[in-house]
Design a protein around this motif. Structure first.
Motif, short mmCIF file in Angstrom:
data_model
loop_
_atom_site.label_atom_id
_atom_site.label_comp_id
_atom_site.label_asym_id
_atom_site.label_seq_id
_atom_site.Cartn_x
_atom_site.Cartn_y
_atom_site.Cartn_z
N GLU A 103 2.58 -6.14 -12.63
CA GLU A 103 2.90 -6.49 -11.25
C GLU A 103 4.27 -7.18 -11.21
O GLU A 103 4.56 -8.03 -12.06
N PRO A 104 5.13 -6.83 -10.24
CA PRO A 104 6.45 -7.47 -10.18
C PRO A 104 6.36 -8.94 -9.82
O PRO A 104 5.53 -9.34 -8.99
N ALA A 105 7.21 -9.75 -10.44
CA ALA A 105 7.29 -11.17 -10.14
C ALA A 105 7.85 -11.37 -8.73
O ALA A 105 8.55 -10.50 -8.20
N PRO A 106 7.57 -12.51 -8.11
CA PRO A 106 8.09 -12.76 -6.74
C PRO A 106 9.60 -12.59 -6.62
O PRO A 106 10.08 -12.03 -5.63
N TRP A 107 10.35 -13.06 -7.62
CA TRP A 107 11.81 -12.94 -7.52
C TRP A 107 12.25 -11.48 -7.52
O TRP A 107 13.20 -11.10 -6.81
N LEU A 108 11.52 -10.64 -8.29
CA LEU A 108 11.87 -9.23 -8.36
C LEU A 108 11.50 -8.53 -7.06
O LEU A 108 12.28 -7.70 -6.54
N THR A 109 10.34 -8.84 -6.52
CA THR A 109 9.93 -8.25 -5.23
C THR A 109 10.96 -8.58 -4.15
O THR A 109 11.37 -7.71 -3.37
N LYS A 110 11.38 -9.84 -4.11
CA LYS A 110 12.37 -10.26 -3.11
C LYS A 110 13.69 -9.52 -3.29
O LYS A 110 14.31 -9.07 -2.32
N ALA A 111 14.12 -9.37 -4.55
CA ALA A 111 15.39 -8.68 -4.82
C ALA A 111 15.31 -7.21 -4.42
O ALA A 111 16.26 -6.66 -3.84
N LEU A 112 14.20 -6.57 -4.71
CA LEU A 112 14.05 -5.16 -4.36
C LEU A 112 13.98 -4.96 -2.85
O LEU A 112 14.52 -4.00 -2.31
N GLU A 113 13.30 -5.88 -2.17
CA GLU A 113 13.24 -5.81 -0.71
C GLU A 113 14.62 -5.96 -0.10
O GLU A 113 15.01 -5.25 0.83
N HIS A 114 15.39 -6.91 -0.64
CA HIS A 114 16.75 -7.15 -0.13
C HIS A 114 17.63 -5.93 -0.36
O HIS A 114 18.35 -5.47 0.54
N ALA A 115 17.57 -5.38 -1.58
CA ALA A 115 18.39 -4.21 -1.89
C ALA A 115 17.98 -3.01 -1.04
O ALA A 115 18.84 -2.26 -0.55
N SER A 116 16.69 -2.84 -0.88
CA SER A 116 16.21 -1.70 -0.09
C SER A 116 16.70 -1.80 1.35
O SER A 116 17.13 -0.81 1.95
#
Length: 475
Positions: free
Chosen positions: A389-402
């Motif tokens: 499962e992605p860590a919170p920081w990674l989820t946030k980064a992917l959401e921002h990039a998307s």
């Protein structure tokens, strides 16, 4: 990263792709760097070494602060290229980011469209055509460009090691040895970025959440020492093809394609079933619409969710090669001595590939009809991979990039292919986060004629990787 920095990343990436990446990547396409399985004399041929040297020189020209560029060679194994860049100030305690790609290629195959060829780089309609453009020659360039763009934008990154192998298309047989050899040098890997993947369209970022394992074997059934006139021997000597067909029935239900061996099957996790539904809802028709069906050929089932699960979490068998059979135009009335088939099994991500291979071997060699001789060669097995499962920081980064780069939510998808390195890394670094993505789409033609790289999508993936590197360093 804030909006100003992200715009800087975009400008840097676009400039570097146009000025530096595309010219060098095009030259890389022209090098026929076949994977060792398809060029056993690769060390004498020199094409793999030429590809490594070409990209090594390009890395050196980037002149990244503190970077070292090394070609690592273990005896009897194809080489690995390493770009090692120290962390920026304040990110030295974030571990190592391991960025992966490969430089070896699939065979050229015939049937390329007019004006195209496997070793002839052609840019047309925003696509770079040629073998290895999308799978996976661009990866090392994208990794280094993302790193340079982070620095130009004033961002941060942990220590980065870009590892480009030269045996992925052969099943990465040398990577376990290289991982052991480089273990102390790599240190504690906290993030893995793999760019040898893709998704269901070019409109959004796709994160690969699982990869199937594999088991392969060449099986030969031998019934005669010398071929015989079929009129004289048929009905007396069993056909080697019929014996093989009987053995295959032990492995696969020929009516449904179901694999009969328990060792090749797993229970599909509930979250991956839900993910498959979400994937199809996001891009309906992506499974059926991009397949070049011939005539009135129909899919195995009509439900796209089931098709996706078939392709990502259920085992399958493909006959990918045969020998012992002449071309029909040259076939005389002869009962042949033997038949050989190359069997390629794709296994569920969490299946034990060695147990599956053992079960396959037993089924092929036990109680063989008519006591015919069965010979096995080309045996290979590699485990698949199921993402943490992605860590919170990674989820946030992917959401921002998307949101900022693609303008659409990022998608999760399991892939039916195999990247053996991911399984190895998942086992060796169980605490690491994984970003497995890439520029491959459903019609990129990897492994087949007219392979092409979607240049704009590759650049947006590069921008995304840059934002992830910065987010990891500042998390």
């Amino acid at each position: 990263m804030g909006s100003v920095e992200l715009e800087s990343v975009k400008n840097s990436v676009r400039r570097m792709w146009a000025d530096d990446v595309l010219p060098s990547l095009s030259t890389l396409v022209s090098i026929p760097a076949l994977s060792p399985a398809f060029d056993p004399d690769w060390a004498e041929t020199g094409h793999l070494d030429a590809a490594v040297e070409h990209v090594r020189a390009w890395f050196v020209e980037r002149d990244l602060p503190g970077a070292t560029v090394d070609v690592v060679r273990l005896p009897g194994r194809s080489p690995v290229l390493l770009l090692d860049v120290p962390a920026t100030e304040g990110a030295q305690d974030k571990g190592t980011v391991l960025m992966y790609g490969h430089l070896d290629k699939q065979p050229p195959l015939g049937g390329w469209s007019e004006g195209l060829g496997p070793w002839t780089p052609v840019v047309r309609d925003g696509r770079l055509y040629g073998r290895g453009s999308a799978d996976d020659g661009y990866a090392g360039y994208a990794a280094a460009t993302a790193l340079a763009a982070v620095r130009e934008a004033g961002g941060s990154h942990a220590r980065i090691v870009v590892l480009l192998e030269t045996g992925e298309e052969s099943g990465s047989p040398d990577l376990p040895a290289y991982l052991d050899h480089l273990s102390d040098r790599l240190g504690e890997v906290s993030l893995v970025v793999c760019l040898d993947s893709g998704g269901n369209d070019y409109e959004r970022l796709w994160l690969t959440t699982s990869l199937r394992g594999l088991a392969q074997v060449h099986v030969t059934v031998r019934v005669l020492d010398t071929a015989q006139h079929s009129g004289m021997a048929s009905g007396i000597v069993p056909s080697s093809f019929r014996v093989l067909r009987t053995l295959l029935d032990r492995l696969e239900n020929s009516e449904t394609g179901e694999i009969r061996l328990a060792e090749c099957n797993v229970e599909i996790p509930a979250n991956r079933v839900a993910e498959a539904r979400e994937t199809i809802e996001a891009v309906p028709g992506s499974i059926l619409g991009t397949t070049p069906w011939h005539g009135s050929t129909k899919p195995v089932v009509d439900d796209e969710v089931e098709l996706l699960l078939n392709n990502t979490w259920r085992p399958s068998l493909s006959i990918i090669g045969a020998s012992g059979m002449p071309d029909p135009a040259e076939a005389g009335n002869v009962l042949r001595t033997s038949t050989t088939l190359a069997l390629s099994f794709r296994l569920p991500p969490t299946a034990d590939s060695q147990a599956a291979l053992d079960a396959i071997t037993k089924a092929l060699t036990t109680d063989v009809p008519y006591d015919a001789t069965v010979e096995l060669s080309g045996v290979e097995a590699a485990d698949g991979w199921n993402a943490p499962e992605p860590a919170p920081w990674l989820t946030k980064a992917l959401e921002h990039a998307s949101d900022r780069i693609f303008g659409k939510p990022w998608g999760n998808v399991g892939l039916g292919g195999s990247i053996p390195f991911m399984g190895l890394l998942g086992e060796k670094y169980p605490e690491a986060q994984f970003v497995v993505t890439g520029a491959l789409g459903p019609d990129s033609n990897a492994h087949v004629p007219d392979e092409w790289l979607h240049l704009d999508h590759a650049q947006r993936v590069t921008e995304t990787v840059a934002t992830v590197l910065d987010a990891h360093a500042t998390s």
